[in-house]
Structure formats: structure tokens, C-alpha cells
Design a protein around this motif. Structure first.
Motif, PDB file in Angstrom:
ATOM      1  N   ASP A 119       0.816  -1.219   0.000  1.00  0.00           N
ATOM      2  CA  ASP A 119       0.000   0.000   0.000  1.00  0.00           C
ATOM      3  C   ASP A 119       0.848   1.267   0.000  1.00  0.00           C
ATOM      4  OD1 ASP A 119      -2.341  -1.432  -0.063  1.00  0.00           O
ATOM      5  OD2 ASP A 119      -2.671  -1.357   2.119  1.00  0.00           O
ATOM      6  N   THR A 120       2.080   1.181   0.503  1.00  0.00           N
ATOM      7  CA  THR A 120       2.936   2.374   0.545  1.00  0.00           C
ATOM      8  C   THR A 120       3.820   2.519  -0.691  1.00  0.00           C
ATOM      9  OG1 THR A 120       4.704   1.232   1.727  1.00  0.00           O
ATOM     10  CG2 THR A 120       3.009   2.326   3.066  1.00  0.00           C
ATOM     11  N   LEU A 121       3.740   1.558  -1.606  1.00  0.00           N
ATOM     12  CA  LEU A 121       4.558   1.667  -2.814  1.00  0.00           C
ATOM     13  C   LEU A 121       4.095   2.840  -3.661  1.00  0.00           C
ATOM     14  CD1 LEU A 121       4.870  -2.064  -3.922  1.00  0.00           C
ATOM     15  CD2 LEU A 121       6.686  -0.604  -3.058  1.00  0.00           C
ATOM     16  N   PRO A 122       5.041   3.552  -4.264  1.00  0.00           N
ATOM     17  CA  PRO A 122       4.625   4.640  -5.146  1.00  0.00           C
ATOM     18  C   PRO A 122       3.960   4.053  -6.381  1.00  0.00           C
ATOM     19  CG  PRO A 122       6.982   4.295  -5.298  1.00  0.00           C
ATOM     20  CD  PRO A 122       6.478   3.395  -4.212  1.00  0.00           C
ATOM     21  N   GLY A 123       2.940   4.725  -6.832  1.00  0.00           N
ATOM     22  CA  GLY A 123       2.265   4.257  -8.031  1.00  0.00           C
ATOM     23  C   GLY A 123       1.012   3.477  -7.742  1.00  0.00           C
ATOM     24  N   VAL A 124       0.812   3.077  -6.491  1.00  0.00           N
ATOM     25  CA  VAL A 124      -0.414   2.374  -6.158  1.00  0.00           C
ATOM     26  C   VAL A 124      -1.545   3.393  -6.171  1.00  0.00           C
ATOM     27  CG1 VAL A 124      -1.640   1.093  -4.365  1.00  0.00           C
ATOM     28  CG2 VAL A 124       0.752   0.605  -4.822  1.00  0.00           C
ATOM     29  N   GLY A 125      -2.564   3.136  -6.961  1.00  0.00           N
ATOM     30  CA  GLY A 125      -3.688   4.070  -7.072  1.00  0.00           C
ATOM     31  C   GLY A 125      -3.437   5.195  -8.048  1.00  0.00           C
ATOM     32  N   VAL A 126      -2.350   5.112  -8.811  1.00  0.00           N
ATOM     33  CA  VAL A 126      -2.023   6.144  -9.793  1.00  0.00           C
ATOM     34  C   VAL A 126      -2.110   5.508 -11.177  1.00  0.00           C
ATOM     35  CG1 VAL A 126      -0.248   7.763 -10.545  1.00  0.00           C
ATOM     36  CG2 VAL A 126      -0.480   7.239  -8.128  1.00  0.00           C
ATOM     37  N   THR A 127      -2.734   6.217 -12.093  1.00  0.00           N
ATOM     38  CA  THR A 127      -2.894   5.661 -13.437  1.00  0.00           C
ATOM     39  C   THR A 127      -1.560   5.640 -14.169  1.00  0.00           C
ATOM     40  OG1 THR A 127      -3.362   7.781 -14.480  1.00  0.00           O
ATOM     41  CG2 THR A 127      -5.253   6.560 -13.565  1.00  0.00           C
ATOM     42  N   LYS A 128      -1.520   4.859 -15.230  1.00  0.00           N
ATOM     43  CA  LYS A 128      -0.299   4.742 -16.026  1.00  0.00           C
ATOM     44  C   LYS A 128       0.065   6.096 -16.631  1.00  0.00           C
ATOM     45  CE  LYS A 128       1.743   2.029 -19.739  1.00  0.00           C
ATOM     46  NZ  LYS A 128       1.543   0.935 -20.697  1.00  0.00           N
ATOM     47  N   ALA A 129      -0.938   6.844 -17.091  1.00  0.00           N
ATOM     48  CA  ALA A 129      -0.687   8.166 -17.692  1.00  0.00           C
ATOM     49  C   ALA A 129      -0.077   9.117 -16.656  1.00  0.00           C
ATOM     50  CB  ALA A 129      -1.980   8.741 -18.246  1.00  0.00           C
ATOM     51  N   GLU A 130      -0.560   9.055 -15.412  1.00  0.00           N
ATOM     52  CA  GLU A 130      -0.016   9.920 -14.360  1.00  0.00           C
ATOM     53  C   GLU A 130       1.425   9.531 -14.045  1.00  0.00           C
ATOM     54  OE1 GLU A 130      -4.017  11.010 -11.793  1.00  0.00           O
ATOM     55  OE2 GLU A 130      -3.000   9.102 -11.433  1.00  0.00           O
ATOM     56  N   GLN A 131       1.705   8.230 -14.030  1.00  0.00           N
ATOM     57  CA  GLN A 131       3.067   7.778 -13.776  1.00  0.00           C
ATOM     58  C   GLN A 131       4.004   8.228 -14.896  1.00  0.00           C
ATOM     59  OE1 GLN A 131       3.109   3.558 -13.066  1.00  0.00           O
ATOM     60  NE2 GLN A 131       1.790   3.707 -11.278  1.00  0.00           N
ATOM     61  N   LEU A 132       3.554   8.110 -16.141  1.00  0.00           N
ATOM     62  CA  LEU A 132       4.384   8.549 -17.272  1.00  0.00           C
ATOM     63  C   LEU A 132       4.617  10.054 -17.225  1.00  0.00           C
ATOM     64  CD1 LEU A 132       2.913   6.336 -20.132  1.00  0.00           C
ATOM     65  CD2 LEU A 132       5.145   6.112 -19.027  1.00  0.00           C
TER      66      LEU A 132
END
Length: 137
Positions: free
Chosen positions: A78-91
Motif C-alpha cells: 500500500d505504501t509503494l509509489p504508483g499504487v492508485g495512480v494511473t499509467k498516464a499519471e506515472q508517465l
């Protein structure tokens, strides 16, 4: 402190060890049961199984260990970055970080150039002072 992925890997390894230990314990300490209920129960005189109470409490302890380790793993996930973030937001975040890195590299290059110019200036001043001192003597 290690990064979250390393913590996750360590917890997964520990969970696998706990699961293996639990399976081994149950396999080695369970009570024998005949396949056919009409057959008599075989008793091995060299084997001393734990009492039913001890066996059940050990199973309970192993189950608790498995549950706690699983909760720890879920907390790390649950504390990993990117959990709950869309692929577009990560890019988009990666693109922004690349731009920040490029700008930092440019600033670093400028600072290195400035340092080299200052070193040359200081060297030339030292040489001038040395020449001036040697001429006055």
C-alpha cells in the motif's frame, strides 16, 4: 533503511519460510489416521508426537505468524509509489522528473565551467603575484 521493494522481497522470503515451516511442522507432527476406518491405527514406538493441545496451539501460532506477515506485506504494498495512480499519471511524473534531471545536469555543467574559470583566474593571479614578488627582489 532499505527501500520498499527490498523490504517487500524480504517479507515475501520470510513468508515463504513461515509457510514451509508450517507445512513441515504439520507433516511431521500430525496424528496418524488409517486410510480405511476398519484398519487398526499404526503406532510407531520411536515417534513421540506432541499432545493434541500442543499441536493445536502450535498450529495457531504458525497461523498467526502467517497472518501478521501477510498484513506486513500488504502494508508495504500500500505504501509503494504508483499504487492508485494511473499509467498516464506515472508517465507524466517520469517525464517531469526527466526534465528536472536535465535542468539539474545543465546547472551542474554551468557550475563546473564556472569553477574551472575561477581556478584559472586564481592560478593566473598566483602567477602574477609570484612574478611581481620575484621582480621586486
Amino acid at each position: 533503511m532499505t527501500d520498499r521493494l527490498t523490504q517487500l522481497q524480504l517479507c515475501m522470503d520470510q513468508l515463504i519460510d513461515i509457510l514451509f515451516s508450517a507445512l513441515s511442522y504439520v507433516d511431521q507432527n500430525h496424528d496418524t489416521v488409517p486410510l480405511n476406518p476398519a484398519d487398526p491405527k499404526e503406532i510407531d514406538p520411536n515417534r513421540n508426537p506432541p499432545t493434541e493441545f500442543d499441536f493445536q496451539s502450535s498450529q495457531q501460532e504458525l497461523a498467526t505468524d502467517i497472518i501478521l506477515k501477510t498484513r506486513q506485506i500488504l502494508t508495504i504494498i500500500d505504501t509503494l509509489p504508483g499504487v492508485g495512480v494511473t499509467k498516464a499519471e506515472q508517465l507524466s511524473t517520469i517525464k517531469d522528473l526527466r526534465n528536472q534531471l536535465k535542468n539539474a545536469e545543465i546547472e551542474k555543467s554551468k557550475a563546473i565551467d564556472k569553477k574551472e574559470k575561477l581556478v584559472e583566474l586564481v592560478n593566473s593571479l598566483i602567477l602574477e603575484v609570484g612574478d611581481t614578488i620575484s621582480k621586486t627582489r
